[in-house]
Design a protein around this motif. Structure first.
Motif, PDB file in Angstrom:
ATOM      1  N   LYS A   3       2.108   7.743   5.283  1.00  0.00           N
ATOM      2  CA  LYS A   3       1.217   6.638   4.926  1.00  0.00           C
ATOM      3  C   LYS A   3       0.829   6.675   3.449  1.00  0.00           C
ATOM      4  O   LYS A   3       0.802   5.645   2.779  1.00  0.00           O
ATOM      5  CB  LYS A   3      -0.034   6.688   5.803  1.00  0.00           C
ATOM      6  CG  LYS A   3      -0.890   5.453   5.699  1.00  0.00           C
ATOM      7  CD  LYS A   3      -2.171   5.565   6.492  1.00  0.00           C
ATOM      8  CE  LYS A   3      -1.903   5.681   7.962  1.00  0.00           C
ATOM      9  NZ  LYS A   3      -3.138   5.600   8.765  1.00  0.00           N
ATOM     10  N   GLN A   4       0.547   7.850   2.935  1.00  0.00           N
ATOM     11  CA  GLN A   4       0.140   7.958   1.531  1.00  0.00           C
ATOM     12  C   GLN A   4       1.299   7.582   0.595  1.00  0.00           C
ATOM     13  O   GLN A   4       1.084   6.929  -0.419  1.00  0.00           O
ATOM     14  CB  GLN A   4      -0.367   9.357   1.222  1.00  0.00           C
ATOM     15  CG  GLN A   4      -0.969   9.455  -0.164  1.00  0.00           C
ATOM     16  CD  GLN A   4      -1.694  10.756  -0.395  1.00  0.00           C
ATOM     17  OE1 GLN A   4      -1.712  11.627   0.456  1.00  0.00           O
ATOM     18  NE2 GLN A   4      -2.285  10.883  -1.558  1.00  0.00           N
ATOM     19  N   VAL A   5       2.517   7.960   0.956  1.00  0.00           N
ATOM     20  CA  VAL A   5       3.684   7.597   0.150  1.00  0.00           C
ATOM     21  C   VAL A   5       3.858   6.079   0.161  1.00  0.00           C
ATOM     22  O   VAL A   5       4.134   5.467  -0.878  1.00  0.00           O
ATOM     23  CB  VAL A   5       4.952   8.314   0.667  1.00  0.00           C
ATOM     24  CG1 VAL A   5       6.202   7.780  -0.018  1.00  0.00           C
ATOM     25  CG2 VAL A   5       4.840   9.811   0.477  1.00  0.00           C
ATOM     26  N   ARG A   6       3.684   5.451   1.330  1.00  0.00           N
ATOM     27  CA  ARG A   6       3.767   3.994   1.410  1.00  0.00           C
ATOM     28  C   ARG A   6       2.700   3.345   0.546  1.00  0.00           C
ATOM     29  O   ARG A   6       2.975   2.374  -0.170  1.00  0.00           O
ATOM     30  CB  ARG A   6       3.608   3.525   2.864  1.00  0.00           C
ATOM     31  CG  ARG A   6       4.860   3.687   3.680  1.00  0.00           C
ATOM     32  CD  ARG A   6       4.714   3.236   5.107  1.00  0.00           C
ATOM     33  NE  ARG A   6       4.282   1.863   5.212  1.00  0.00           N
ATOM     34  CZ  ARG A   6       3.569   1.396   6.239  1.00  0.00           C
ATOM     35  NH1 ARG A   6       3.200   2.186   7.213  1.00  0.00           N
ATOM     36  NH2 ARG A   6       3.229   0.128   6.272  1.00  0.00           N
ATOM     37  N   SER A  11       1.288   0.439  -4.268  1.00  0.00           N
ATOM     38  CA  SER A  11       0.465   0.375  -5.486  1.00  0.00           C
ATOM     39  C   SER A  11       1.337   0.189  -6.715  1.00  0.00           C
ATOM     40  O   SER A  11       1.042  -0.651  -7.573  1.00  0.00           O
ATOM     41  CB  SER A  11      -0.374   1.653  -5.646  1.00  0.00           C
ATOM     42  OG  SER A  11      -1.368   1.732  -4.679  1.00  0.00           O
ATOM     43  N   ALA A  12       2.398   0.975  -6.801  1.00  0.00           N
ATOM     44  CA  ALA A  12       3.307   0.862  -7.948  1.00  0.00           C
ATOM     45  C   ALA A  12       3.978  -0.508  -7.965  1.00  0.00           C
ATOM     46  O   ALA A  12       4.107  -1.129  -9.031  1.00  0.00           O
ATOM     47  CB  ALA A  12       4.358   1.974  -7.896  1.00  0.00           C
ATOM     48  N   LEU A  13       4.379  -0.979  -6.793  1.00  0.00           N
ATOM     49  CA  LEU A  13       5.002  -2.299  -6.706  1.00  0.00           C
ATOM     50  C   LEU A  13       4.029  -3.394  -7.138  1.00  0.00           C
ATOM     51  O   LEU A  13       4.391  -4.293  -7.901  1.00  0.00           O
ATOM     52  CB  LEU A  13       5.490  -2.560  -5.277  1.00  0.00           C
ATOM     53  CG  LEU A  13       6.084  -3.939  -5.019  1.00  0.00           C
ATOM     54  CD1 LEU A  13       7.329  -4.161  -5.864  1.00  0.00           C
ATOM     55  CD2 LEU A  13       6.397  -4.104  -3.537  1.00  0.00           C
ATOM     56  N   SER A 183      -2.037  -3.241   8.944  1.00  0.00           N
ATOM     57  CA  SER A 183      -3.194  -2.725   9.688  1.00  0.00           C
ATOM     58  C   SER A 183      -3.223  -1.196   9.639  1.00  0.00           C
ATOM     59  O   SER A 183      -4.292  -0.603   9.593  1.00  0.00           O
ATOM     60  CB  SER A 183      -3.181  -3.228  11.128  1.00  0.00           C
ATOM     61  OG  SER A 183      -1.987  -2.840  11.776  1.00  0.00           O
ATOM     62  N   GLU A 184      -2.061  -0.555   9.633  1.00  0.00           N
ATOM     63  CA  GLU A 184      -2.000   0.904   9.504  1.00  0.00           C
ATOM     64  C   GLU A 184      -2.503   1.353   8.131  1.00  0.00           C
ATOM     65  O   GLU A 184      -3.203   2.347   8.009  1.00  0.00           O
ATOM     66  CB  GLU A 184      -0.569   1.395   9.657  1.00  0.00           C
ATOM     67  CG  GLU A 184       0.049   1.221  11.000  1.00  0.00           C
ATOM     68  CD  GLU A 184       1.521   1.623  10.997  1.00  0.00           C
ATOM     69  OE1 GLU A 184       1.940   2.371  10.080  1.00  0.00           O
ATOM     70  OE2 GLU A 184       2.235   1.187  11.903  1.00  0.00           O
ATOM     71  N   LEU A 185      -2.113   0.609   7.104  1.00  0.00           N
ATOM     72  CA  LEU A 185      -2.468   0.992   5.740  1.00  0.00           C
ATOM     73  C   LEU A 185      -3.954   0.775   5.449  1.00  0.00           C
ATOM     74  O   LEU A 185      -4.570   1.569   4.750  1.00  0.00           O
ATOM     75  CB  LEU A 185      -1.631   0.201   4.737  1.00  0.00           C
ATOM     76  CG  LEU A 185      -0.131   0.458   4.743  1.00  0.00           C
ATOM     77  CD1 LEU A 185       0.551  -0.404   3.718  1.00  0.00           C
ATOM     78  CD2 LEU A 185       0.157   1.923   4.510  1.00  0.00           C
ATOM     79  N   LYS A 186      -4.504  -0.317   5.944  1.00  0.00           N
ATOM     80  CA  LYS A 186      -5.898  -0.626   5.649  1.00  0.00           C
ATOM     81  C   LYS A 186      -6.835   0.374   6.298  1.00  0.00           C
ATOM     82  O   LYS A 186      -7.966   0.525   5.871  1.00  0.00           O
ATOM     83  CB  LYS A 186      -6.237  -2.046   6.140  1.00  0.00           C
ATOM     84  CG  LYS A 186      -5.536  -3.130   5.364  1.00  0.00           C
ATOM     85  CD  LYS A 186      -6.047  -3.223   3.980  1.00  0.00           C
ATOM     86  CE  LYS A 186      -6.359  -4.649   3.688  1.00  0.00           C
ATOM     87  NZ  LYS A 186      -7.077  -4.899   2.527  1.00  0.00           N
ATOM     88  N   ALA A 187      -6.369   1.075   7.308  1.00  0.00           N
ATOM     89  CA  ALA A 187      -7.201   2.081   7.971  1.00  0.00           C
ATOM     90  C   ALA A 187      -7.312   3.349   7.125  1.00  0.00           C
ATOM     91  O   ALA A 187      -8.138   4.199   7.391  1.00  0.00           O
ATOM     92  CB  ALA A 187      -6.615   2.419   9.337  1.00  0.00           C
ATOM     93  N   ALA A 188      -6.467   3.459   6.090  1.00  0.00           N
ATOM     94  CA  ALA A 188      -6.454   4.680   5.256  1.00  0.00           C
ATOM     95  C   ALA A 188      -7.700   4.821   4.426  1.00  0.00           C
ATOM     96  O   ALA A 188      -8.376   3.920   4.106  1.00  0.00           O
ATOM     97  CB  ALA A 188      -5.248   4.656   4.340  1.00  0.00           C
TER      98      ALA A 188
END
Length: 188
Positions: A3-6, A11-13, A183-188
């Motif tokens: 998840k952190q790599v994604r 972010s870079a994109l 939805s997976e990312l926003k939970a981070a």
């Protein structure tokens, strides 16, 4: 993929897209001294795609790249941008994206929640930029602007396009939600 790599990849994109959006399409509106770009669209999209702290990383990196002299801003290169009205909008971008990120998550259950979040992101941008421009003009440039002129040249001239960009960013974010598993990312 982790998840952190994604998140770092997105972010870079987003940072790259914001830079490209500044350079590929820009034009001025008569009576203003600022350029119209598609930056607002990508800043708002950043808020939809990333959690708040990653919005800060993304737009902080963008600002840092511009302030150290890379040609990523539409107004000028390097720290001289601080003395331009467009810097008021540039410093508002991280806050705008973070507000969109927080609100899009909180308002996701409402039918028009995504659109409301995008429009509030635009409002945040103006709430930060307009006082900056007023102080810059009055104090640094010794050319104070009456409130009507400030609103006309730095808000009303750009607001219709910014509203359109907000609506388009919200619509695209809705289409990207499932394929990107946001939805997976926003939970981070």
């Amino acid at each position: 993929m982790n998840k952190q790599v994604r998140l770092l990849t997105y972010s870079a994109l987003m940072c790259a897209l914001i830079i490209v959006s500044t350079l590929w399409l820009k034009f001025s509106i008569p009576g203003t001294d600022m350029m119209v770009t598609t930056q607002v669209f990508f800043v708002l999209l950043c808020g939809f795609l990333l959690p708040p702290k990653y919005c800060l990383y993304t737009l902080g990196a963008y600002l840092l790249l511009g302030l150290i002299g890379l040609p990523v801003f539409s107004a000028t290169v390097g720290p001289a941008v601080i003395a331009t009205p467009s810097f008021g909008y540039l410093i508002s971008f991280p806050f705008s994206a973070m507000v969109v990120s927080v609100l899009s998550k909180k308002l996701s259950a409402h039918m028009w929640g995504r659109y409301a979040a995008a429009l509030l992101g635009v409002v945040i941008s103006y709430v930060i930029a307009l006082p900056y421009i007023a102080v810059l003009k009055a104090v640094y440039l010794n050319a104070p602007l009456p409130l009507g002129a400030l609103l006309s040249a730095y808000c009303l001239a750009f607001l219709p396009l910014d509203i359109l960009k907000a609506v388009l960013a919200a619509a695209l974010a809705g289409r990207l939600e499932k394929p990107l598993r946001l939805s997976e990312l926003k939970a981070a």
